[in-house]
Design a protein around this motif. Structure first.
Motif, PDB file in Angstrom:
ATOM      1  N   ILE A 197      49.416  47.525 125.782  1.00  0.00           N
ATOM      2  CA  ILE A 197      50.484  47.705 125.021  1.00  0.00           C
ATOM      3  C   ILE A 197      50.452  48.023 123.646  1.00  0.00           C
ATOM      4  O   ILE A 197      51.373  48.759 123.420  1.00  0.00           O
ATOM      5  N   SER A 198      49.669  47.248 122.885  1.00  0.00           N
ATOM      6  CA  SER A 198      49.512  47.428 121.403  1.00  0.00           C
ATOM      7  C   SER A 198      49.004  49.170 121.118  1.00  0.00           C
ATOM      8  O   SER A 198      49.821  49.790 120.312  1.00  0.00           O
ATOM      9  N   GLU A 199      48.067  49.458 121.965  1.00  0.00           N
ATOM     10  CA  GLU A 199      47.430  50.924 121.473  1.00  0.00           C
ATOM     11  C   GLU A 199      48.759  51.989 121.929  1.00  0.00           C
ATOM     12  O   GLU A 199      48.914  53.065 121.424  1.00  0.00           O
ATOM     13  N   LEU A 200      49.450  51.726 123.085  1.00  0.00           N
ATOM     14  CA  LEU A 200      50.427  52.700 123.731  1.00  0.00           C
ATOM     15  C   LEU A 200      51.483  52.633 122.938  1.00  0.00           C
ATOM     16  O   LEU A 200      51.895  53.942 122.378  1.00  0.00           O
ATOM     17  N   LEU A 201      52.020  51.640 122.378  1.00  0.00           N
ATOM     18  CA  LEU A 201      53.390  51.535 121.474  1.00  0.00           C
ATOM     19  C   LEU A 201      53.056  52.156 120.099  1.00  0.00           C
ATOM     20  O   LEU A 201      53.732  52.844 119.668  1.00  0.00           O
ATOM     21  N   PHE A 202      51.834  51.752 119.466  1.00  0.00           N
ATOM     22  CA  PHE A 202      51.892  52.182 117.986  1.00  0.00           C
ATOM     23  C   PHE A 202      51.097  53.634 117.951  1.00  0.00           C
ATOM     24  O   PHE A 202      51.182  54.510 117.086  1.00  0.00           O
ATOM     25  N   THR A 203      50.517  54.343 119.189  1.00  0.00           N
ATOM     26  CA  THR A 203      50.125  55.530 119.092  1.00  0.00           C
ATOM     27  C   THR A 203      51.349  56.391 119.400  1.00  0.00           C
ATOM     28  O   THR A 203      51.466  57.353 118.773  1.00  0.00           O
ATOM     29  N   PHE A 204      52.186  55.953 120.278  1.00  0.00           N
ATOM     30  CA  PHE A 204      53.575  56.597 120.669  1.00  0.00           C
ATOM     31  C   PHE A 204      54.184  56.702 119.081  1.00  0.00           C
ATOM     32  O   PHE A 204      54.799  57.875 118.957  1.00  0.00           O
ATOM     33  N   ALA A 205      54.481  55.595 118.521  1.00  0.00           N
ATOM     34  CA  ALA A 205      55.208  55.524 117.190  1.00  0.00           C
ATOM     35  C   ALA A 205      54.577  56.361 116.332  1.00  0.00           C
ATOM     36  O   ALA A 205      55.282  57.250 115.351  1.00  0.00           O
ATOM     37  N   LEU A 206      53.415  56.476 116.136  1.00  0.00           N
ATOM     38  CA  LEU A 206      52.701  57.554 115.233  1.00  0.00           C
ATOM     39  C   LEU A 206      52.921  58.780 115.574  1.00  0.00           C
ATOM     40  O   LEU A 206      53.416  59.553 114.822  1.00  0.00           O
ATOM     41  N   ALA A 207      52.687  59.317 116.764  1.00  0.00           N
ATOM     42  CA  ALA A 207      52.798  60.810 117.171  1.00  0.00           C
ATOM     43  C   ALA A 207      54.414  60.811 117.270  1.00  0.00           C
ATOM     44  O   ALA A 207      54.771  62.039 116.675  1.00  0.00           O
ATOM     45  N   TRP A 208      55.212  60.388 117.424  1.00  0.00           N
ATOM     46  CA  TRP A 208      56.616  60.337 117.341  1.00  0.00           C
ATOM     47  C   TRP A 208      57.021  60.528 115.891  1.00  0.00           C
ATOM     48  O   TRP A 208      57.996  61.567 115.559  1.00  0.00           O
ATOM     49  N   VAL A 209      56.675  59.864 114.931  1.00  0.00           N
ATOM     50  CA  VAL A 209      56.734  60.018 113.490  1.00  0.00           C
ATOM     51  C   VAL A 209      56.143  61.423 113.116  1.00  0.00           C
ATOM     52  O   VAL A 209      57.178  61.979 112.267  1.00  0.00           O
ATOM     53  N   VAL A 210      55.013  61.624 113.451  1.00  0.00           N
ATOM     54  CA  VAL A 210      54.736  62.974 113.157  1.00  0.00           C
ATOM     55  C   VAL A 210      55.417  64.172 113.602  1.00  0.00           C
ATOM     56  O   VAL A 210      55.666  65.081 112.687  1.00  0.00           O
ATOM     57  N   LEU A 211      55.526  64.084 114.800  1.00  0.00           N
ATOM     58  CA  LEU A 211      56.598  65.204 115.247  1.00  0.00           C
ATOM     59  C   LEU A 211      57.752  65.266 114.814  1.00  0.00           C
ATOM     60  O   LEU A 211      58.484  66.256 114.271  1.00  0.00           O
ATOM     61  N   SER A 212      58.589  64.018 114.592  1.00  0.00           N
ATOM     62  CA  SER A 212      59.891  63.943 113.888  1.00  0.00           C
ATOM     63  C   SER A 212      59.967  64.305 112.434  1.00  0.00           C
ATOM     64  O   SER A 212      60.905  64.813 111.969  1.00  0.00           O
ATOM     65  N   THR A 213      59.016  64.226 111.657  1.00  0.00           N
ATOM     66  CA  THR A 213      59.099  64.272 110.237  1.00  0.00           C
ATOM     67  C   THR A 213      58.328  65.763 109.808  1.00  0.00           C
ATOM     68  O   THR A 213      58.364  66.269 108.765  1.00  0.00           O
ATOM     69  N   ALA A 214      57.257  65.824 110.677  1.00  0.00           N
ATOM     70  CA  ALA A 214      56.320  67.086 110.039  1.00  0.00           C
ATOM     71  C   ALA A 214      56.636  68.645 111.053  1.00  0.00           C
ATOM     72  O   ALA A 214      56.060  69.393 110.646  1.00  0.00           O
ATOM     73  N   THR A 215      57.294  68.254 112.014  1.00  0.00           N
ATOM     74  CA  THR A 215      57.367  69.331 112.829  1.00  0.00           C
ATOM     75  C   THR A 215      58.981  69.884 113.254  1.00  0.00           C
ATOM     76  O   THR A 215      58.943  70.820 113.671  1.00  0.00           O
ATOM     77  N   ALA A 216      59.790  68.993 113.120  1.00  0.00           N
ATOM     78  CA  ALA A 216      61.176  69.097 113.438  1.00  0.00           C
ATOM     79  C   ALA A 216      61.851  70.334 112.608  1.00  0.00           C
ATOM     80  O   ALA A 216      61.585  70.069 111.290  1.00  0.00           O
ATOM     81  N   LYS A 217      62.810  71.236 113.071  1.00  0.00           N
ATOM     82  CA  LYS A 217      63.383  71.927 112.166  1.00  0.00           C
ATOM     83  C   LYS A 217      64.399  71.197 111.031  1.00  0.00           C
ATOM     84  O   LYS A 217      64.478  71.650 109.974  1.00  0.00           O
TER      85      LYS A 217
END
Length: 208
Positions: free
Chosen positions: A112-132
């Motif tokens: 659960i820990s690795e799933l949630l925070f890997t999701f959070a990390l990838a989500w933040v990368v996509l949302s802040t560094a790749t979004a228009k």
């Protein structure tokens, strides 16, 4: 070639910091701050060249989001894992003779820990560094680095706080992660990246 060199350098310093400050104990109790900070500065240093993934899970999420090629995905992952292995040898040279006790992991909390925070990390990368909508912003390095800091403080004592297959590879080689337990890291990290990619695509349908 320059993108791969940047990915190696960034991943190397990230995994070296985890290895020395957290695994070998040179940074206790401030290791999470060191880890989050080195990720932040390496993102600012290399983001304009390679995208500053420094994490195979992030590279997978970026690929599934449609912002990198399959060739880049494969070459990034190879270089990132090699950087994690190289960091082990340097960490052992810096802190010679230091023993490493393997993590005592419990399956469900670790997954659960690795799933949630890997999701959070990838989500933040996509949302802040790749979004228009956030294109051209200068805060993504801080956001990504602090996501890792939060995760390390919140669940580091539960799962080891890797959220990154390159970090888990380093933990495996240095002896902190048992071979029989490695699936407790790699599986949720991959799943977290996949879920983050499709969550981003669902919430940003205009971003192609």
């Amino acid at each position: 070639m320059k993108k791969l060199l940047v990915e190696f350098i960034g991943t190397f310093f990230l995994t070296l910091t985890v290895a020395t400050a957290a695994v070998l104990g040179t940074g206790t109790p401030y290791a999470p701050f060191a880890i989050g900070s080195v990720l932040m500065v390496m993102i600012y240093a290399g983001g304009h060249v390679s995208g500053a993934h420094y994490n195979p899970a992030v590279s997978l999420a970026v690929y599934l989001r449609g912002r990198s090629s399959l060739q880049d995905l494969i070459s990034y992952i190879v270089v990132q894992l090699l950087a994690g292995v190289a960091a082990v040898f340097v960490a052992k040279a810096l802190v010679p003779g230091q023993g490493v006790d393997p993590l005592a992991l419990k399956s469900t909390p670790t997954l659960i820990s690795e799933l949630l925070f890997t999701f959070a990390l990838a989500w933040v990368v996509l949302s802040t560094a790749t979004a228009k909508a956030t294109s051209g912003n200068s805060n993504y390095g801080l956001a990504i680095g602090f996501t890792v800091l939060v995760g390390a403080i919140t669940v580091g004592s539960i799962s080891g706080g890797a959220f990154n297959p390159a970090v888990s590879t380093m933990l495996l080689v240095i002896g902190k992660l048992r071979i029989g337990d490695c699936w407790l890291h790699f599986l949720p990290q991959v799943l977290g990246a996949v879920v983050a990619a499709y969550a981003f695509k669902t919430t940003h349908p205009e971003d192609r």
